[in-house]
Design an enzyme around this catalytic site. Structure first.
Site, PDB file in Angstrom:
ATOM      1  N   HIS A  97      28.732  68.462  14.379  1.00 26.67           N
ATOM      2  CA  HIS A  97      28.001  68.587  13.098  1.00 26.67           C
ATOM      3  C   HIS A  97      27.331  67.250  12.831  1.00 26.67           C
ATOM      4  CE1 HIS A  97      27.781  70.033   8.706  1.00 26.67           C
ATOM      5  NE2 HIS A  97      27.098  68.901   8.780  1.00 26.67           N
ATOM      6  N   HIS A 103      23.606  65.181  11.319  1.00 26.66           N
ATOM      7  CA  HIS A 103      22.275  65.141  10.706  1.00 26.66           C
ATOM      8  C   HIS A 103      21.478  64.018  11.353  1.00 26.66           C
ATOM      9  CE1 HIS A 103      23.330  67.842   7.342  1.00 26.66           C
ATOM     10  NE2 HIS A 103      24.533  67.317   7.503  1.00 26.66           N
ATOM     11  N   LEU A 104      20.372  64.375  11.994  1.00 28.47           N
ATOM     12  CA  LEU A 104      19.531  63.354  12.631  1.00 28.47           C
ATOM     13  C   LEU A 104      18.252  63.085  11.843  1.00 28.47           C
ATOM     14  CD1 LEU A 104      19.745  64.218  16.451  1.00 28.47           C
ATOM     15  CD2 LEU A 104      20.745  62.245  15.274  1.00 28.47           C
ATOM     16  N   LYS A 124      23.234  78.174  10.989  1.00 26.10           N
ATOM     17  CA  LYS A 124      23.898  77.438   9.911  1.00 26.10           C
ATOM     18  C   LYS A 124      23.719  78.153   8.583  1.00 26.10           C
ATOM     19  CE  LYS A 124      25.744  74.186   7.443  1.00 26.10           C
ATOM     20  NZ  LYS A 124      26.106  72.804   7.567  1.00 26.10           N
ATOM     21  N   HIS A 147      28.781  75.979   5.688  1.00 27.18           N
ATOM     22  CA  HIS A 147      29.114  75.006   4.646  1.00 27.18           C
ATOM     23  C   HIS A 147      29.913  75.786   3.607  1.00 27.18           C
ATOM     24  CE1 HIS A 147      28.233  71.335   2.101  1.00 27.18           C
ATOM     25  NE2 HIS A 147      28.818  72.180   1.253  1.00 27.18           N
ATOM     26  N   HIS A 170      33.295  70.721   8.191  1.00 25.01           N
ATOM     27  CA  HIS A 170      33.772  69.602   7.366  1.00 25.01           C
ATOM     28  C   HIS A 170      34.828  70.041   6.340  1.00 25.01           C
ATOM     29  CE1 HIS A 170      30.606  71.288   4.924  1.00 25.01           C
ATOM     30  NE2 HIS A 170      29.644  70.647   5.534  1.00 25.01           N
ATOM     31  N   ASP A 181      29.461  65.003  10.564  1.00 29.63           N
ATOM     32  CA  ASP A 181      28.607  65.142   9.380  1.00 29.63           C
ATOM     33  C   ASP A 181      27.977  63.803   9.025  1.00 29.63           C
ATOM     34  OD1 ASP A 181      27.256  66.411   7.379  1.00 29.63           O
ATOM     35  OD2 ASP A 181      28.963  66.651   6.041  1.00 29.63           O
ATOM     36  N   HIS A 206      21.219  58.434   4.615  1.00 29.60           N
ATOM     37  CA  HIS A 206      20.241  58.328   3.519  1.00 29.60           C
ATOM     38  C   HIS A 206      20.007  56.837   3.338  1.00 29.60           C
ATOM     39  CE1 HIS A 206      20.540  62.508   2.036  1.00 29.60           C
ATOM     40  NE2 HIS A 206      21.837  62.421   2.279  1.00 29.60           N
TER      41      HIS A 206
HETATM   42  O1  DOR Z   1      27.218  64.902   2.258  1.00 30.35           O
HETATM   43  C1  DOR Z   1      26.455  65.701   2.775  1.00 30.35           C
HETATM   44  N1  DOR Z   1      25.231  65.322   3.219  1.00 30.35           N
HETATM   45  N2  DOR Z   1      26.822  66.973   2.889  1.00 30.35           N
HETATM   46  C2  DOR Z   1      25.991  67.918   3.321  1.00 30.35           C
HETATM   47  O2  DOR Z   1      26.390  69.041   3.388  1.00 30.35           O
HETATM   48  C3  DOR Z   1      24.585  67.589   3.644  1.00 30.35           C
HETATM   49  C4  DOR Z   1      24.440  66.189   4.014  1.00 30.35           C
HETATM   50  C5  DOR Z   1      23.004  65.717   4.060  1.00 30.35           C
HETATM   51  O3  DOR Z   1      22.159  66.421   4.610  1.00 30.35           O
HETATM   52  O4  DOR Z   1      22.742  64.630   3.576  1.00 30.35           O
HETATM   53 ZN    ZN Z   2      26.311  68.239   7.017  1.00 30.38          ZN
END
Ligand code: DOR
Ligand code: ZN
Length: 351
Positions: A18, A20-21, A104, A141, A179, A252, A256
């Protein structure tokens, strides 16, 4: 030598089930952090706009491969973002062609970029039935979004209100509860003997809700699902170190930039890609369970997905504290790396 006295461990190269790129400059900045230690990852489709179709997944995979430094090997496993308009035939074709490993499911409004997610689960039932027929897994999720449900209860309520009924209606669907953050989820997965697994993040093995809120609010520990009480964290650690094949790593890791985290309404997400394996080695070592790290990070995931483990290996070596950068730079601003709050003594070498 007891497990706690081990100073070196060689395991199959891990995978991240899991991840996020993102895209563009952020993708360029964060991808090497995962590819350095991981062989494959399940790539989250919550871009803006989301990765809904096979054609979008093909394009996104190309952008990921173009961002990969020439000296690194990494295989992105793509997912399609389930909407109420998703066509079962498209999903089946995407699976057959190999472009989509999984689908997803975001309940609409549950988290970052989930607005196009599912409101009415009956509307996606034909897709889920088709996925069950062809053996394509669904990543979920697992949080309800009702305003009257306390944020700390949203996972437990999801299990009762959504997951149990859904699994009754489509029992052959292979589901990954992603998660997981609660004892409730751990118990539910343990009590289920077919077609259900769960991923656990690095940070949920380390922080509880006090870390977020005591002594001042810590935006860099805020993610969704939000970390729960200490008792839940302990349940997650026990599940992770147990070797139980139904639990495996999904970091996960969700980058950001600091300006987006450190504002009146800060984004959810913790960036753990750079130091995840060192953090996990500390957690497993403290639990006297280092020999179980390979199952959690490198074996159980591929097994559930019907894939072979990676051939390559990594070696974790215990020594003086390893200095990881506190943040990585991107053209959009710095991204802070997860601080576990303790020294990391395990360095990682790819063999
Ligand atoms: O904390 C999180 N950030 N949970 C998620 O389900 C999405 C992810 C994100 O894309 O930033
Ligand atoms: Zn996620």
């Amino acid at each position: 030598m007891t497990d706690k006295n081990m100073t070196s461990l060689t395991i199959r190269r891990p995978d991240d089930w899991h991840l996020h790129l993102r895209d563009g400059a952020m993708l360029q900045a964060v991808l090497p952090e995962t590819a350095r230690h991981f062989g494959r990852a399940i790539i989250m489709p919550n871009l803006v706009p989301p990765v809904v179709t096979a054609a979008q997944a093909v394009d996104y995979r190309e952008r990921i491969m173009a961002a990969l430094p020439g000296d690194m090997t990494f295989k992105p496993l793509m997912t399609l973002y389930l909407t109420e308009e998703t066509d079962p035939d498209d999903v089946a074709a995407a699976h057959a062609s190999g472009i989509a490993t999984a689908v997803k499911l975001y309940p609409a409004g549950a988290t970052t970029n989930s607005a196009s997610g599912v409101r009415d689960f009956e509307k996606v039932r034909p897709v889920l039935e088709r996925m069950a027929d062809i053996g394509m897994p669904l990543c979920i999720h697992g949080e309800v979004t009702d305003g009257d449900i306390d944020i700390f209860d949203r996972e437990a309520v999801f299990i009762d209100k959504v997951l149990r009924p859904l699994r009754k209606k489509v029992p052959d669907l292979r589901i990954i509860m992603e998660h997981v953050t609660t004892q409730d989820a751990v118990d539910y997965v343990r009590d289920t003997h077919k077609n259900l697994a769960a991923t656990i993040t690095t940070h949920h093995l380390i922080i509880n809700r006090n870390h977020i809120l005591v002594g001042g609010i810590k935006p860099h520990f805020y993610c969704l699902p939000v970390a729960k009480r200490e008792g839940h964290r302990i349940a997650l650690v026990q599940a992770a170190v147990s070797g139980d094949k139904r639990f495996f790593l999904g970091t996960d890791s969700a980058p950001h930039t600091d300006p987006l985290k450190l504002q009146a309404c800060g984004c959810a997400g913790i960036f753990t890609a750079p130091n995840t394996m060192s953090c996990l080695a500390e957690v497993f070592n403290a639990a006297g369970a280092l020999p179980k790290l390979e199952a959690f990070a490198s074996l159980n995931g591929p097994r559930f997905y019907g894939l072979a483990p990676n051939e390559a290996t990594i070696t974790l070596t215990k020594g003086d504290p390893v200095a990881y950068p506190t943040h990585i730079d991107t053209p959009d601003g710095p991204v802070t790396v997860f601080d576990p709050g303790f020294d990391l003594h395990w360095s990682v070498t790819s063999n």
